[in-house]
Design a protein around this motif. Structure first.
Motif, PDB file in Angstrom:
ATOM      1  N   ARG A  15      -4.255  95.665   3.885  1.00  0.00           N
ATOM      2  CA  ARG A  15      -5.467  94.802   4.508  1.00  0.00           C
ATOM      3  C   ARG A  15      -5.631  94.402   5.410  1.00  0.00           C
ATOM      4  O   ARG A  15      -4.929  93.219   5.882  1.00  0.00           O
ATOM      5  N   ALA A  16      -5.955  94.809   7.006  1.00  0.00           N
ATOM      6  CA  ALA A  16      -5.938  94.663   7.817  1.00  0.00           C
ATOM      7  C   ALA A  16      -6.941  92.973   7.502  1.00  0.00           C
ATOM      8  O   ALA A  16      -8.725  93.143   6.892  1.00  0.00           O
ATOM      9  N   PRO A  17      -6.726  91.795   8.035  1.00  0.00           N
ATOM     10  CA  PRO A  17      -7.546  90.629   8.297  1.00  0.00           C
ATOM     11  C   PRO A  17      -9.258  90.903   8.704  1.00  0.00           C
ATOM     12  O   PRO A  17      -8.840  90.774  10.277  1.00  0.00           O
ATOM     13  N   ALA A  18      -9.712  90.927   8.742  1.00  0.00           N
ATOM     14  CA  ALA A  18     -11.319  90.821   9.486  1.00  0.00           C
ATOM     15  C   ALA A  18     -11.057  89.579  10.597  1.00  0.00           C
ATOM     16  O   ALA A  18     -11.054  88.692  10.497  1.00  0.00           O
ATOM     17  N   ALA A  19     -11.241  90.525  11.498  1.00  0.00           N
ATOM     18  CA  ALA A  19     -11.273  90.172  12.900  1.00  0.00           C
ATOM     19  C   ALA A  19     -12.359  88.037  12.771  1.00  0.00           C
ATOM     20  O   ALA A  19     -13.885  88.586  11.731  1.00  0.00           O
ATOM     21  N   GLY A  20     -12.562  87.871  13.443  1.00  0.00           N
ATOM     22  CA  GLY A  20     -12.594  86.762  14.041  1.00  0.00           C
ATOM     23  C   GLY A  20     -13.210  85.529  12.312  1.00  0.00           C
ATOM     24  O   GLY A  20     -13.894  84.181  12.661  1.00  0.00           O
ATOM     25  N   LEU A  21     -12.434  85.299  10.955  1.00  0.00           N
ATOM     26  CA  LEU A  21     -12.830  84.496  10.378  1.00  0.00           C
ATOM     27  C   LEU A  21     -12.094  83.699  10.121  1.00  0.00           C
ATOM     28  O   LEU A  21     -10.429  84.060  11.175  1.00  0.00           O
ATOM     29  N   PRO A  22     -12.642  82.789   9.837  1.00  0.00           N
ATOM     30  CA  PRO A  22     -11.647  81.501  10.083  1.00  0.00           C
ATOM     31  C   PRO A  22     -10.175  80.970   9.139  1.00  0.00           C
ATOM     32  O   PRO A  22     -10.215  82.371   7.635  1.00  0.00           O
ATOM     33  N   GLY A  95     -44.290  83.134   5.973  1.00  0.00           N
ATOM     34  CA  GLY A  95     -43.055  81.671   6.402  1.00  0.00           C
ATOM     35  C   GLY A  95     -42.097  82.633   6.929  1.00  0.00           C
ATOM     36  O   GLY A  95     -41.440  84.049   7.383  1.00  0.00           O
ATOM     37  N   HIS A  96     -40.725  82.167   7.366  1.00  0.00           N
ATOM     38  CA  HIS A  96     -39.133  82.630   7.883  1.00  0.00           C
ATOM     39  C   HIS A  96     -37.942  82.152   7.058  1.00  0.00           C
ATOM     40  O   HIS A  96     -38.330  80.517   6.617  1.00  0.00           O
ATOM     41  N   PHE A  97     -37.492  82.825   6.512  1.00  0.00           N
ATOM     42  CA  PHE A  97     -35.832  82.817   5.932  1.00  0.00           C
ATOM     43  C   PHE A  97     -35.067  83.189   7.103  1.00  0.00           C
ATOM     44  O   PHE A  97     -34.723  84.456   7.052  1.00  0.00           O
ATOM     45  N   ASP A  98     -33.850  81.825   7.417  1.00  0.00           N
ATOM     46  CA  ASP A  98     -32.954  82.380   8.130  1.00  0.00           C
ATOM     47  C   ASP A  98     -31.889  81.894   6.829  1.00  0.00           C
ATOM     48  O   ASP A  98     -31.539  80.847   6.129  1.00  0.00           O
ATOM     49  N   LEU A  99     -30.857  83.447   7.315  1.00  0.00           N
ATOM     50  CA  LEU A  99     -29.220  83.223   6.034  1.00  0.00           C
ATOM     51  C   LEU A  99     -28.044  83.200   7.113  1.00  0.00           C
ATOM     52  O   LEU A  99     -28.370  84.429   7.118  1.00  0.00           O
ATOM     53  N   THR A 100     -27.601  83.094   7.151  1.00  0.00           N
ATOM     54  CA  THR A 100     -25.992  82.881   7.626  1.00  0.00           C
ATOM     55  C   THR A 100     -24.864  82.759   7.341  1.00  0.00           C
ATOM     56  O   THR A 100     -24.860  81.860   6.036  1.00  0.00           O
ATOM     57  N   ASP A 101     -23.726  83.626   7.436  1.00  0.00           N
ATOM     58  CA  ASP A 101     -22.597  82.788   7.178  1.00  0.00           C
ATOM     59  C   ASP A 101     -21.869  83.777   7.381  1.00  0.00           C
ATOM     60  O   ASP A 101     -22.340  84.581   8.966  1.00  0.00           O
ATOM     61  N   VAL A 102     -20.190  83.432   7.806  1.00  0.00           N
ATOM     62  CA  VAL A 102     -19.280  84.222   8.790  1.00  0.00           C
ATOM     63  C   VAL A 102     -18.634  84.593   8.276  1.00  0.00           C
ATOM     64  O   VAL A 102     -17.575  85.517   8.868  1.00  0.00           O
ATOM     65  N   THR A 103     -18.645  85.127   7.060  1.00  0.00           N
ATOM     66  CA  THR A 103     -17.797  86.483   6.507  1.00  0.00           C
ATOM     67  C   THR A 103     -19.271  87.889   7.003  1.00  0.00           C
ATOM     68  O   THR A 103     -19.915  88.197   6.233  1.00  0.00           O
ATOM     69  N   GLU A 124     -25.077  86.555  11.289  1.00  0.00           N
ATOM     70  CA  GLU A 124     -23.758  86.564  11.112  1.00  0.00           C
ATOM     71  C   GLU A 124     -22.837  84.954  12.236  1.00  0.00           C
ATOM     72  O   GLU A 124     -23.066  85.425  13.218  1.00  0.00           O
ATOM     73  N   HIS A 125     -22.858  84.278  11.704  1.00  0.00           N
ATOM     74  CA  HIS A 125     -23.140  82.925  12.256  1.00  0.00           C
ATOM     75  C   HIS A 125     -21.847  81.233  11.237  1.00  0.00           C
ATOM     76  O   HIS A 125     -22.560  81.620  10.816  1.00  0.00           O
ATOM     77  N   ASP A 126     -21.626  80.709  12.098  1.00  0.00           N
ATOM     78  CA  ASP A 126     -21.200  79.389  11.971  1.00  0.00           C
ATOM     79  C   ASP A 126     -21.919  77.834  11.706  1.00  0.00           C
ATOM     80  O   ASP A 126     -22.604  78.493  12.845  1.00  0.00           O
ATOM     81  N   ALA A 127     -22.191  78.495  10.286  1.00  0.00           N
ATOM     82  CA  ALA A 127     -22.852  76.615   9.933  1.00  0.00           C
ATOM     83  C   ALA A 127     -23.150  75.820  10.879  1.00  0.00           C
ATOM     84  O   ALA A 127     -24.555  74.982  10.927  1.00  0.00           O
ATOM     85  N   SER A 128     -21.987  75.854  10.870  1.00  0.00           N
ATOM     86  CA  SER A 128     -21.521  73.926  11.633  1.00  0.00           C
ATOM     87  C   SER A 128     -22.499  74.062  13.110  1.00  0.00           C
ATOM     88  O   SER A 128     -22.153  72.991  13.974  1.00  0.00           O
ATOM     89  N   THR A 129     -22.692  75.306  13.594  1.00  0.00           N
ATOM     90  CA  THR A 129     -23.042  75.412  15.240  1.00  0.00           C
ATOM     91  C   THR A 129     -25.087  76.096  14.872  1.00  0.00           C
ATOM     92  O   THR A 129     -24.628  76.408  16.103  1.00  0.00           O
TER      93      THR A 129
END
Length: 239
Positions: A15-22, A95-103, A124-129
């Motif tokens: 399996r090729a690694p997913a592009a852009g993953l840490p 209400g409003h629910f935002d869910l972020t993840d890098v994967t 799809e977003h890095d939580a640190s930014t």
């Protein structure tokens, strides 16, 4: 055809690694959060409950009881099981629910669960930014910090604290140093050594230690299951 060529045809394709993953996601957590076969197996309530030694329900309730209809909530990473649906339903249509993840595969799992809930938004977003569209009434990290390198722990904690609205709450649920009498602690030492190399930081440091401006907030910690788990509620100090 040579024996080597026959063997190459029979061998499973890599399996090729997913592009852009840490790097740490592919090097350490491929088995848990990247490999599709394992993701499909692990993303079940029964598996989550087993991995948390039967404590998943009360830890999730500690998070859910802080959510009121109409709130703006940001959860910094996808969580296996039905937690994300329960959060989205709890904030309600006002209400409003935002869910972020890098994967990417975690984003796909989350969108599959939340696609029919209009107040839920998966990015799809890095939580640190992550900036979000506005400050949040509640920001939650549910078992994320122990899975990321220490430098990223600092960045994620600081970003979470920066995005909470006045009067709002930042809520962390994660591992903690077990009491000496807790036998599960010895099992977790093995797990940390072989599978969770970033988790030991949660045993030796308080979550507030990862905040650059910890004194601007109040920190209240509750531990569970003989110290194996912690829930930390954080609020900004009034001027």
């Amino acid at each position: 055809m040579t024996n080597e060529a026959i063997a190459a045809q029979r061998a499973p394709a890599a399996r090729a690694p997913a592009a852009g993953l840490p790097d740490y996601m592919t090097e350490v957590y491929d088995w848990a959060y990247v490999n599709p076969r394992w993701v499909r197996f692990l993303d079940r309530n029964a598996v989550v409950s087993t991995l948390l030694f039967g404590n998943a329900g009360r830890l999730m309730r500690a998070y859910l009881k802080r959510i009121k209809p109409g709130m703006r909530v940001w959860q910094v990473a996808h969580v296996y099981g039905d937690l994300v649906q329960r959060v989205a339903q709890r904030v309600g249509p006002e209400g409003h629910f935002d869910l972020t993840d890098v994967t990417p595969i975690q984003i796909s799992q989350a969108r599959g669960k939340l696609g029919g809930i209009p107040q839920a938004h998966v990015t799809e977003h890095d939580a640190s930014t992550w900036a979000g569209s506005a400050d949040y009434d509640l920001v939650c990290s549910f078992f994320l910090l122990h899975e990321i390198p220490d430098a990223l722990k600092h960045a994620v904690v600081d970003r979470m604290l920066s995005r909470v609205a006045p009067g709002g709450t930042v809520f962390f649920v994660d591992y903690h140093r077990p009491a000496l009498w807790q036998p599960v602690g010895w099992l977790l030492r093995l797990v940390n050594h072989y599978l969770e190399p970033f988790a030991y930081a949660m045993w030796g440091r308080e979550i507030r230690d990862f905040a650059s401006n910890a004194d601007a907030f109040t920190w209240h910690k509750t531990t569970y299951f003989g110290g194996v788990y912690q829930a930390v509620e954080v609020r900004r100090r009034e001027a």
